[in-house]
Design an enzyme around this catalytic site. Sequence first.
Site, PDB file in Angstrom:
ATOM      1  N   ASP A  17      31.786  46.613  92.294  1.00 13.94           N
ATOM      2  CA  ASP A  17      32.993  46.355  91.511  1.00 13.94           C
ATOM      3  C   ASP A  17      33.032  47.223  90.245  1.00 13.94           C
ATOM      4  O   ASP A  17      31.991  47.523  89.667  1.00 13.94           O
ATOM      5  CB  ASP A  17      33.016  44.862  91.136  1.00 13.94           C
ATOM      6  CG  ASP A  17      34.399  44.395  90.717  1.00 13.94           C
ATOM      7  OD1 ASP A  17      35.362  45.183  90.830  1.00 13.94           O
ATOM      8  OD2 ASP A  17      34.513  43.243  90.268  1.00 13.94           O
ATOM      9  N   GLY A  18      34.225  47.579  89.852  1.00 18.70           N
ATOM     10  CA  GLY A  18      34.400  48.271  88.569  1.00 18.70           C
ATOM     11  C   GLY A  18      34.871  49.716  88.679  1.00 18.70           C
ATOM     12  O   GLY A  18      34.946  50.414  87.656  1.00 18.70           O
ATOM     13  N   GLY A  20      37.866  50.821  89.259  1.00 19.40           N
ATOM     14  CA  GLY A  20      39.138  50.983  88.556  1.00 19.40           C
ATOM     15  C   GLY A  20      38.939  51.055  87.050  1.00 19.40           C
ATOM     16  O   GLY A  20      39.509  51.918  86.377  1.00 19.40           O
ATOM     17  N   TRP A  22      36.231  51.923  85.489  1.00 17.88           N
ATOM     18  CA  TRP A  22      35.507  53.174  85.202  1.00 17.88           C
ATOM     19  C   TRP A  22      36.513  54.318  85.067  1.00 17.88           C
ATOM     20  O   TRP A  22      36.448  55.118  84.137  1.00 17.88           O
ATOM     21  CB  TRP A  22      34.521  53.448  86.338  1.00 17.88           C
ATOM     22  CG  TRP A  22      33.661  54.670  86.181  1.00 17.88           C
ATOM     23  CD1 TRP A  22      32.425  54.743  85.597  1.00 17.88           C
ATOM     24  CD2 TRP A  22      33.972  56.000  86.631  1.00 17.88           C
ATOM     25  NE1 TRP A  22      31.949  56.027  85.657  1.00 17.88           N
ATOM     26  CE2 TRP A  22      32.876  56.826  86.292  1.00 17.88           C
ATOM     27  CE3 TRP A  22      35.061  56.577  87.289  1.00 17.88           C
ATOM     28  CZ2 TRP A  22      32.839  58.184  86.579  1.00 17.88           C
ATOM     29  CZ3 TRP A  22      35.017  57.933  87.579  1.00 17.88           C
ATOM     30  CH2 TRP A  22      33.917  58.732  87.225  1.00 17.88           C
ATOM     31  N   ARG A  30      42.786  55.970  89.522  1.00 13.40           N
ATOM     32  CA  ARG A  30      41.898  54.954  90.114  1.00 13.40           C
ATOM     33  C   ARG A  30      41.100  55.519  91.290  1.00 13.40           C
ATOM     34  O   ARG A  30      39.941  55.186  91.502  1.00 13.40           O
ATOM     35  CB  ARG A  30      42.715  53.749  90.601  1.00 13.40           C
ATOM     36  CG  ARG A  30      43.238  52.861  89.493  1.00 13.40           C
ATOM     37  CD  ARG A  30      43.982  51.671  90.076  1.00 13.40           C
ATOM     38  NE  ARG A  30      43.124  50.769  90.824  1.00 13.40           N
ATOM     39  CZ  ARG A  30      42.334  49.838  90.296  1.00 13.40           C
ATOM     40  NH1 ARG A  30      42.306  49.645  89.008  1.00 13.40           N
ATOM     41  NH2 ARG A  30      41.591  49.056  91.070  1.00 13.40           N
ATOM     42  N   HIS A  34      37.141  55.426  92.766  1.00 12.62           N
ATOM     43  CA  HIS A  34      36.598  55.086  94.095  1.00 12.62           C
ATOM     44  C   HIS A  34      35.739  56.229  94.634  1.00 12.62           C
ATOM     45  O   HIS A  34      34.727  56.004  95.290  1.00 12.62           O
ATOM     46  CB  HIS A  34      37.741  54.766  95.071  1.00 12.62           C
ATOM     47  CG  HIS A  34      38.486  53.520  94.703  1.00 12.62           C
ATOM     48  ND1 HIS A  34      37.850  52.339  94.381  1.00 12.62           N
ATOM     49  CD2 HIS A  34      39.823  53.256  94.587  1.00 12.62           C
ATOM     50  CE1 HIS A  34      38.746  51.412  94.086  1.00 12.62           C
ATOM     51  NE2 HIS A  34      39.953  51.944  94.201  1.00 12.62           N
ATOM     52  N   ASN A  65      42.335  43.183  99.594  1.00 11.67           N
ATOM     53  CA  ASN A  65      42.595  44.490  98.974  1.00 11.67           C
ATOM     54  C   ASN A  65      43.878  45.171  99.470  1.00 11.67           C
ATOM     55  O   ASN A  65      44.357  46.125  98.869  1.00 11.67           O
ATOM     56  CB  ASN A  65      41.400  45.441  99.165  1.00 11.67           C
ATOM     57  CG  ASN A  65      40.218  45.119  98.287  1.00 11.67           C
ATOM     58  OD1 ASN A  65      39.066  45.393  98.633  1.00 11.67           O
ATOM     59  ND2 ASN A  65      40.461  44.527  97.125  1.00 11.67           N
ATOM     60  N   LEU A 198      31.714  35.451  93.989  1.00  6.15           N
ATOM     61  CA  LEU A 198      31.473  36.081  95.295  1.00  6.15           C
ATOM     62  C   LEU A 198      32.736  36.682  95.901  1.00  6.15           C
ATOM     63  O   LEU A 198      32.647  37.544  96.791  1.00  6.15           O
ATOM     64  CB  LEU A 198      30.880  35.073  96.281  1.00  6.15           C
ATOM     65  CG  LEU A 198      29.415  34.684  96.048  1.00  6.15           C
ATOM     66  CD1 LEU A 198      29.001  33.607  97.032  1.00  6.15           C
ATOM     67  CD2 LEU A 198      28.502  35.899  96.196  1.00  6.15           C
TER      68      LEU A 198
HETATM   69  C1  FPP Z   1      36.102  47.570  93.588  1.00  6.56           C
HETATM   70  O1  FPP Z   1      36.453  48.161  92.378  1.00  6.56           O
HETATM   71  C2  FPP Z   1      35.958  48.587  94.626  1.00  6.56           C
HETATM   72  C3  FPP Z   1      36.700  48.666  95.778  1.00  6.56           C
HETATM   73  C4  FPP Z   1      37.738  47.691  96.135  1.00  6.56           C
HETATM   74  C5  FPP Z   1      36.533  49.776  96.727  1.00  6.56           C
HETATM   75  C6  FPP Z   1      35.122  50.213  96.895  1.00  6.56           C
HETATM   76  C7  FPP Z   1      35.102  51.400  97.757  1.00  6.56           C
HETATM   77  C8  FPP Z   1      34.197  52.377  97.663  1.00  6.56           C
HETATM   78  C9  FPP Z   1      33.061  52.391  96.722  1.00  6.56           C
HETATM   79  C10 FPP Z   1      34.277  53.499  98.614  1.00  6.56           C
HETATM   80  C11 FPP Z   1      33.840  53.002  99.942  1.00  6.56           C
HETATM   81  C12 FPP Z   1      33.641  54.084 100.844  1.00  6.56           C
HETATM   82  C13 FPP Z   1      33.139  53.931 102.076  1.00  6.56           C
HETATM   83  C14 FPP Z   1      32.883  55.121 102.866  1.00  6.56           C
HETATM   84  C15 FPP Z   1      32.827  52.631 102.695  1.00  6.56           C
HETATM   85  P1  FPP Z   1      37.852  47.821  91.736  1.00  6.56           P
HETATM   86  O2  FPP Z   1      38.843  48.834  92.190  1.00  6.56           O
HETATM   87  O3  FPP Z   1      38.221  46.397  92.057  1.00  6.56           O
HETATM   88  O4  FPP Z   1      37.545  47.984  90.216  1.00  6.56           O
HETATM   89  P2  FPP Z   1      38.270  47.246  88.994  1.00  6.56           P
HETATM   90  O5  FPP Z   1      37.981  45.768  89.166  1.00  6.56           O
HETATM   91  O6  FPP Z   1      37.603  47.829  87.802  1.00  6.56           O
HETATM   92  O7  FPP Z   1      39.735  47.568  89.092  1.00  6.56           O
END
Ligand code: FPP
Length: 248
Positions: A17-18, A20, A22, A30, A34, A65, A198
């Site tokens: 998590d995080g 976005g 970052w 965003r 990722h 998502n 979770l």
């Molecule tokens: C959560 O951060 C992250 C996700 C929903 C996506 C995670 C995906 C990857 C790391 C890439 C995966 C790649 C493969 C090949 C499986 P967030 O967007 O919720 O962050 P935020 O809470 O700070 O907005």
Amino acid sequence: MIEGKAKMPESVGIIMDGNGRWAKGKGVPRLAGHNAGMASMKKIVIASSNLGVKNLTVYAFSTENWKRSTEEVSGIFNLIVKYVKSELAELIENNVHINILGDYSMLPEASVKSIDKLVSETENCSGMNFNIALNYGGRDEIVRAVNEIIADREFTDEPGISRAVTEDEISAHLYTGSLHNDIPDPDLIIRTSGEERLSNFLIWQSAYSELMFTDTLWPDFTPEEYEKMLEAYTHRKRRFGGREKEDK
Ligand code: FPP
């Protein structure tokens, strides 16, 4: 270095998590977050293999998502295609077996093809299992399991005779119990970015998991911090609702 490998977690789950936040902090889109998250994930897979973690399960895309913008959702799916192109050879070289938890059939065709390739070409790898939760939700997984059990019974049970569903039956019908390799319940679940919940990740399997949280945003999470968390895990006393369990 971590001493006493026997106490290391055999199965680790990570809520990455995080990304976005970052990206926001850096003033970049965003999707760049990722992308950086994917780079972080690659390092943690290698670290897991080096540290003897036999099963690593990451939460890459949840059933919730889909509510994000179309641009972000398709950006994440494109990243998967990119990941397979750039990483497949190295994953095979490192004997990493990929499992997907979740129904990925509704992803765009290019992503489905890439994922099928990832799964089929690592099928005979017998090192660590890298399990990617994709279009995954814990409640959805349990509902699917129960419906499968009901459907199976329609064929096998005598009409009018009803049997109680057991925990073992549900476990066997979850993604983690019904794939090519059984995936043990996570010993440890890590969530980055300071959120402490979770969010529908492995909710059945996490009944006795140890939980650890860090404020670090996922793209900044390093193998060094990961190793420290695994080391901290070895000091936890696990009781599984009863007396302390001897470590294997
Ligand atoms: C959560 O951060 C992250 C996700 C929903 C996506 C995670 C995906 C990857 C790391 C890439 C995966 C790649 C493969 C090949 C499986 P967030 O967007 O919720 O962050 P935020 O809470 O700070 O907005």
